[in-house]
Design a protein around this motif. Sequence first.
Motif, PDB file in Angstrom:
ATOM      1  N   ARG A  54      11.205  27.539   8.240  1.00  0.00           N
ATOM      2  CA  ARG A  54      10.249  28.664   7.358  1.00  0.00           C
ATOM      3  C   ARG A  54       8.597  27.935   7.414  1.00  0.00           C
ATOM      4  O   ARG A  54       7.697  28.402   8.192  1.00  0.00           O
ATOM      5  N   ALA A  55       8.641  26.690   6.707  1.00  0.00           N
ATOM      6  CA  ALA A  55       7.723  26.176   6.303  1.00  0.00           C
ATOM      7  C   ALA A  55       7.183  25.769   7.540  1.00  0.00           C
ATOM      8  O   ALA A  55       5.995  24.837   8.272  1.00  0.00           O
ATOM      9  N   HIS A  56       8.492  25.258   8.533  1.00  0.00           N
ATOM     10  CA  HIS A  56       7.868  24.913  10.188  1.00  0.00           C
ATOM     11  C   HIS A  56       7.710  26.133  11.049  1.00  0.00           C
ATOM     12  O   HIS A  56       7.111  25.399  11.874  1.00  0.00           O
ATOM     13  N   GLY A  57       7.678  26.981  10.446  1.00  0.00           N
ATOM     14  CA  GLY A  57       7.167  28.234  11.615  1.00  0.00           C
ATOM     15  C   GLY A  57       7.827  28.643  12.323  1.00  0.00           C
ATOM     16  O   GLY A  57       7.650  29.785  13.334  1.00  0.00           O
ATOM     17  N   LEU A  58       8.821  28.361  11.835  1.00  0.00           N
ATOM     18  CA  LEU A  58       9.561  29.069  12.824  1.00  0.00           C
ATOM     19  C   LEU A  58      10.143  30.691  12.693  1.00  0.00           C
ATOM     20  O   LEU A  58      10.089  30.729  11.243  1.00  0.00           O
ATOM     21  N   THR A  59      10.734  31.297  13.537  1.00  0.00           N
ATOM     22  CA  THR A  59      10.423  33.067  12.809  1.00  0.00           C
ATOM     23  C   THR A  59      11.800  33.021  12.948  1.00  0.00           C
ATOM     24  O   THR A  59      12.463  32.309  12.037  1.00  0.00           O
ATOM     25  N   SER A  60      12.403  34.303  11.252  1.00  0.00           N
ATOM     26  CA  SER A  60      13.502  34.884  11.290  1.00  0.00           C
ATOM     27  C   SER A  60      14.692  35.084  12.273  1.00  0.00           C
ATOM     28  O   SER A  60      15.447  33.840  11.697  1.00  0.00           O
ATOM     29  N   ASN A  61      14.236  35.179  13.578  1.00  0.00           N
ATOM     30  CA  ASN A  61      14.693  35.178  14.426  1.00  0.00           C
ATOM     31  C   ASN A  61      16.026  33.710  14.200  1.00  0.00           C
ATOM     32  O   ASN A  61      16.956  33.360  14.786  1.00  0.00           O
ATOM     33  N   GLN A  62      14.729  33.060  15.127  1.00  0.00           N
ATOM     34  CA  GLN A  62      14.795  31.585  14.705  1.00  0.00           C
ATOM     35  C   GLN A  62      15.764  30.446  14.060  1.00  0.00           C
ATOM     36  O   GLN A  62      16.555  29.961  14.380  1.00  0.00           O
ATOM     37  N   THR A  63      15.364  30.875  12.939  1.00  0.00           N
ATOM     38  CA  THR A  63      15.492  30.204  12.048  1.00  0.00           C
ATOM     39  C   THR A  63      17.427  30.532  11.835  1.00  0.00           C
ATOM     40  O   THR A  63      17.933  29.797  11.784  1.00  0.00           O
ATOM     41  N   LEU A  64      17.661  32.162  12.192  1.00  0.00           N
ATOM     42  CA  LEU A  64      18.926  31.952  12.057  1.00  0.00           C
ATOM     43  C   LEU A  64      19.389  31.113  12.648  1.00  0.00           C
ATOM     44  O   LEU A  64      21.000  30.768  12.213  1.00  0.00           O
TER      45      LEU A  64
END
Lengths: 252, 532, 660
Positions: free
Chosen positions: B436-446
């Motif tokens: 998240r700190a790198h700016g990935l969205t929730s979806n992308q993180t998942l």
Amino acid sequence: MSEQSNSNGSGYIIECQDVNKWFGEFHVLKDINMKVKEREVVVVIGPSGSGKSTLIRCINRLEEHQEGKILVDGIELSNDLKNINAIRRETGMVFQSFNLFPHLTVMQNITLAQRYVRRRPRRDAEDMARQLLQRVGIPEQANKYPGQLSGGQQQRVAIARALAMQPKIMLFDEPTSALDPEMIKEVLDVMKELARSGMTMLVVTHEMGFAREVADRVIFMDSGRIVEIGTPEHFFENPSHERTKLFLSQIL
Amino acid sequence: MTAKYSRTDDFFVNTADLSARRPPPRPQNTAVQILQLPAVIVASYLVYIGGTIFFWNLLNDFPTVLAILVKILASKVGIHLDSLDAFLDIFIVNIANVVEAGWLGFLVAFPYIIYSMANGLLVQWRTDIPIYRNIVFLSNITQSVFLFAVIVGLYTLMLNVKDNTQIPINWNVVSRRFSVEVSEGPDFNTELTWLKDIPLVGDSLADAAILRPGTATRALMTGVINTLRAVLLALVFSTLLGIFVGIGLLSNNWLVRNLSTIYVEIFRNTPLLVQLFFIFRGLLGVLPTSPRDAYKFGDFYLSGRGLNFPKVLTTDTYPYFLVSIIIGLVVGVFLWRWRLKVQDETGKPANTLAWFSLAFLGLGAIGLGLAFALGGSPFKLDYPVLDRFNFSGGSRWSSGYLTLVVGLTLYTGAFIADIVRAGIQSVSYGQIEAARAHGLTSNQTLRLVVLPQAMRLIVPPLTNQYLNLSKNSSLAIAIGFYDLYNVATVVQNQTGQAVALFAILMGTYLVISLLISLLMNMVNRSLRLKTR
Amino acid sequence: MSEVYHRPDETFYVAPKEPPPSRRPPALTIGPVGWLRKNLFSSVSNTLITVITVGLMAAFFYELVTWSVAKAEWNVVNNTMRLMMVGLYPVDQIWRIELIAILLVFLSGLGLGVWGGNARGFFIIALMIIIAALFIPIGAEKIEPPPIRFLITPTDAIGPVVFVGDKDDTVRLSVEPIDDNAIANETSPFVGFIENSPGSSSSRALWNNAKAQVVAGTLDLTNYNLQLTVQLLDRSGKVLDEQLSTPTRRRVNFEFKLPADGWYYVQVLRDETSEAIYETVDGVQLPIAPARTLPNTGYAWIRIDGVDTMSSQVADVEQRTKTYGEVPAIQCPSAAECRRLLLEENTRFEGARSFSAFLKTQLDPFLQEIIVSLVVGFAVMLAAYSIGNFAKQSRNPSSKKAVSRVTIIGWIIFFPLSWILLSGFKDPDSVHPFLRLPEVAQSLWGGLILTIVLTFVSLTVAFPIGILLALGRRSKLPIISIFCILFIEVVRGVPLITILFMAKFIVPYFAKSMSDTELLIRLLVGLTLFTAAYNAEIIRGGLQIIPKGQIEASQALGLNPFATNAFIVLPQALRAVIPAMMSQSVSLFKDTTLVSIVGLFEFLGMIELIVNGQQIYRPYQREAYLFVGVIYFIISYIMSSLSRRLEESGAGTVRKMRKA
């Protein structure tokens, strides 16, 4: 208190003659020839992977050598069950990762083998244990569990446990490598006291200070071969072999 | 090659070449050593055979002789064994079997015993290690004695079974005809006409006795297909349900989280059989059985007999549709890879899924249109039509099948949900924070961070649950669904060949388990972390 | 010094001497509102999910609760409690099972006290449940019994209705005429107990018949002219009170007061001769000319209030006979008109039950059956727990050791002791008179106790076998390890049901002397081998996490392999796998249901027998299976909570060595 006395009169308590060992295809001990006299302190040093731990573990049959002869106190190390048991009674081993039994108290750790191997009654075993704990400096920890002790204390208990079997030889496999710097000293102190009391010791270690102070001889191993055996003075001040010089230049 | 000592024994400098290596000594394993002592082996067998022949009569009479001896000894001591004659009869029969098994055990273990003894003695002669303390000898003898005991035990049991079964064990049961009504799955009373089309072996397969209509093998095949129908469907659904509920277990919505927990706890803690019975007898069983009173949802009819729904058949224009779908698939895959390359090179978002769907669905639509233009829909529906007593046409899922699939899905889904939850929770929170700190969205993180790591922890217990599911499908016997186990039981009732059928049954289940394990192991290996 | 601190956006700043006071967070973020916002309504999608879920759940629970209370017939559970718990065990020997149960509860309490953590919550919840279970029957006593109904048709009257009553009880009887609307109505117009004599003279059959005729148009209900005589008789047939009902399309009520305790009849007679009836013309009641008199005809409900439906439980029948005497013989006006209400089997609840009726007729009997065992069990467990807890917390370590020794020994001898208690001795007279327990054949064992026996025996016997298999699998001797691996993998790769079938059919073939083995023993063998294989895998996991150095250290000390295993390896490995073993036990407990398929009547099998075998209980499948499911759920949930607690308290990990 050994069953088999020293049958050859040469006075060597450990002898390795042309010992070779393979792990699969990998030749890990090459033509090892060395002898240890009684009451001698021999330190084995070398880079990692040089086979020093393997050599020491071959001596009490934790590893099996394929070629050559190992004699401990005159008993040959072979497939003879009786010999193996006798040799294990003569040698005590202290491991790098202590290997104390976590589910037993310190007292129970030290008395277990005494009662089941040496068949001592519990009282005597506990007396001996208390004496040894006193000797290694932690008599008050007798009823604690190993998990409650610091690393240095655990290793000292391990030494006491090995000593409880009253061995003739003590084998040390990098006893201080897993300890924090503050605790190394207390363990080394115990080992020095042990050496001073006349125990035959074969120590694999990185502690050069210990080697310089206490060792009678130093063995340098590399890539499975013994490169040089010498007195500490000679070894550290004026090594002969190129490889030894290279090694010492990197660590000192 | 001894090292060169340059001074005394105590001090030395090694001047030899430090890097030379030698190959290890020849491996001292059993096979080689047996080959080293062929004479011993041959000799031992000669002794064995000779002794058996010589003492044959004695061996045959051995049990009776033993019994007589025991009787005599007992009478000397004062115990009268006449009342125990019956007992001794049983005993004698079994002793004969034990003795026979003993000879077999000797046959197999004998060479090993002889080899161990010979080796031990040789070693003793050469090196003074007494044989009874030689650890190599001890381990060899332990193994050979164990082998002997296992062979004797198993063979005795087999012989006893053979003696005691009233119906002789006949492995031809698989080709015997028998008749039973198995109400669903492929009809096993018809000829398998498609066998002839297999190249090379087709003709001989078509003539094979065990594949004729009405044989037990065909019935068992029907059973296997029924099992697979239920298991595969339940696998897919339970995985989906498990993932869904597993994510729900971690939701920040209190209601969803607790409801998921309740679901998982309830379905994990009640036995599967109870759940199946409840569904079968309590839910489906109270539905009206007459088709006339069935509940109607559009063209789907739910009654006590099962779910009748329209069957999808293909028409002449189907090939056009199929071809366009396949082309769409291929084009879609190419587009997928092209878009990934575009993202690599230019940084524009790939939107692979969108492009793939575009290609796939677009070409599919074209194909559909083509089919319609050329002659009508590529599919036609065969509707279930209410006759006097039953539905004709359409396809039917029996209530047993429905129960099994639904029950297995709900039961296994609960376990999978917990596994999924544990897997996702195992990914340390720091990973998510970093993403998240790198700016990935929730979806992308998942998708990119959590799931790949979670999968590693999920796959092994998931394999276990799949295996459990396939084994639990055998409970179909309790609800009357003709899966493999049920069919095998029926065949066994008719033919009485319990042993043969159970061997086949257990073998099939083992094969299914093995296949699932292998597949999942491949998946597991592809997920392994690469370490140094 | 009040202006000591500058505004925060200036470069230099000195804070005031005192820090500003702490404030509470904004009102919308704390308290129940805050909780709601955070947990349920934190985002749009979340809100949507919450709303949908709440809607679905409300609908589901509403359906479930109304079904359980108003429609479900729980008598299948109440009446067959004994069968479900102990199977066909002889009634006079059940005290032995009760003894085993008490021992089990006691040992569990001891174990919980000595080794468990704080179980106060558990006891508090149990206490609350017991208090509720105590008060509900007391409350239920005060509830009015629900009404009983009969249908009267032109051709069917009812015969005497027998019941018991106490002095000064009021029995109300009402006649409710039925009209076209009621009969044509789809839903059941009546709520209450319907007498259900078998066959075509039952009220339900008559009702269906009439309904069919009305729908077909062949029955006209406007001809209503029922004149009934209602009588109260005592047990000898003497008429105590008599009242007449006039033909009106409105309800007519009668009340009788019982003079004393005992058996009574209520009898409704149709008066065959009809008096002149009245019709209302222009607001004036005029008698109808005899030519236009209608026969005594009509459809009506006879409703009796204030009379308890009678239970058919053996214990209740005995109590009733003791208090009120034997059932009197019925004198019927004529054989065809004799329908009597006697046993509970003759009544069935129709329509939507009210909550009070549910309490009185369903929950109360159930609670009365279990309340004694609940209270006794709770008391015993509490006592044992206190002992264990007291010993655990006492300063004297030897008392804790003594109590835990007693507990362990208790558990060990519990299993063979309970087996002996259950099965008794073949020849009771040959044993010490104190232990003279007659034999109870294993084919009579059944119900929940059989499930418990199966679980415990399999677990106990499979434990050492599993250890041997696990050690054998890791052995360096290839033949032993291959054998163990084969055994474990084959047993784990086939369904349990095939192993049980094999055990049932093939084991007897193994030796002729074994062909008479009891089914229970055969299935126990199969179940044990199955459990042993699974246990072996679990123990293998535990063996694998023991650092190799431990074994090396014990070898270096000279311990032989047996001592190494016994003192070093196994204690650590077994302690590490306790949670996994507990979950395996829960699994085993659930798997015992499979023996019902092969013919052994444990808990589920007993339910099957009851619900499928007895015609009368066949419609009640859902209630029966729900009950079974709930019981299994409770026991499994308790066991798995225990194991979770154990895991959290650290029992499940190898005791970690603290690195320096």
